[in-house]
Design a protein around this motif. Structure first.
Motif, short mmCIF file in Angstrom:
data_model
loop_
_atom_site.label_atom_id
_atom_site.label_comp_id
_atom_site.label_asym_id
_atom_site.label_seq_id
_atom_site.Cartn_x
_atom_site.Cartn_y
_atom_site.Cartn_z
N TYR A 71 0.83 -1.20 0.00
CA TYR A 71 0.00 0.00 0.00
C TYR A 71 0.87 1.26 0.00
CZ TYR A 71 -3.86 -3.05 1.42
OH TYR A 71 -4.79 -4.04 1.47
N VAL A 72 1.83 1.32 0.92
CA VAL A 72 2.67 2.51 1.07
C VAL A 72 4.13 2.11 1.28
CG1 VAL A 72 0.84 3.94 2.08
CG2 VAL A 72 2.38 2.66 3.57
N ARG A 73 5.02 3.04 0.99
CA ARG A 73 6.43 2.93 1.36
C ARG A 73 6.68 4.10 2.31
NH1 ARG A 73 8.76 3.07 -3.34
NH2 ARG A 73 8.84 0.81 -3.47
N ARG A 74 7.10 3.77 3.51
CA ARG A 74 7.33 4.80 4.53
C ARG A 74 8.78 4.74 4.97
NH1 ARG A 74 5.23 5.19 10.68
NH2 ARG A 74 5.70 7.38 10.98
N THR A 75 9.41 5.90 5.07
CA THR A 75 10.79 6.00 5.52
C THR A 75 10.87 7.07 6.60
OG1 THR A 75 11.61 5.39 3.34
CG2 THR A 75 13.17 6.47 4.82
N VAL A 76 11.54 6.73 7.69
CA VAL A 76 11.71 7.65 8.81
C VAL A 76 13.18 7.71 9.17
CG1 VAL A 76 11.16 8.09 11.24
CG2 VAL A 76 9.41 7.14 9.72
N GLU A 77 13.72 8.91 9.25
CA GLU A 77 15.08 9.13 9.74
C GLU A 77 14.95 9.80 11.10
OE1 GLU A 77 17.69 11.05 6.92
OE2 GLU A 77 16.67 10.04 5.26
N TYR A 78 15.78 9.37 12.05
CA TYR A 78 15.65 9.87 13.42
C TYR A 78 17.01 10.07 14.05
CZ TYR A 78 16.48 4.97 14.58
OH TYR A 78 17.03 3.71 14.67
#
Length: 135
Positions: A71-78
């Protein structure tokens, strides 16, 4: 359970008083801590992917995780440091109407501690659904 240090003198941890020596050891360990790891799964059988990397240098941690589920591609940088945990960048992209099953696909797995390997569906065995195809 909530991990909490008393704000007044920073000497309580999980209800136990820390000595000056323990506080100094903790400070030194935090300042000198270093690690780095990564893991990745690219599952073409079930149309999903996951990737994570993280590095610690002293009291600063930086990292990134990404997943897709059809459904989605999610990327998080932290990052996390003495000022707490913060998301510094976040992207989400619609990629489809849901996962597409591919019985002929393979799943590739990689990790900094486990190396790399791949699996495929194994329809020849009713007890084992996937087979390791390492070369």
């Amino acid at each position: 359970m909530k991990l909490n240090r008393q704000v007044d003198d920073n000497r309580q941890f999980l209800g136990n008083a820390l000595t000056d020596e323990e506080l100094e050891l903790e400070r030194q360990q935090n300042e000198n801590a270093k690690y780095s790891f990564g893991t990745k799964v690219d599952d073409e059988i079930n149309d999903g992917a996951f990737e994570r990397t993280e590095t610690r240098d002293g009291t600063k941690v930086t990292g990134k995780y990404s997943y897709s589920d059809g459904y989605v591609r999610r990327t998080v940088e932290y990052e996390a440091d003495e000022n707490g945990y913060r998301v510094v960048k976040e992207d989400m992209e619609v990629i489809g109407d849901g996962p597409q099953f591919n019985p002929d696909g393979q799943a590739d797995i990689a990790g900094s501690l486990i190396g790399q390997y791949s699996i495929k569906l194994d329809n020849s065995d009713t007890k084992q659904h996937y087979k390791d195809i390492r070369q």
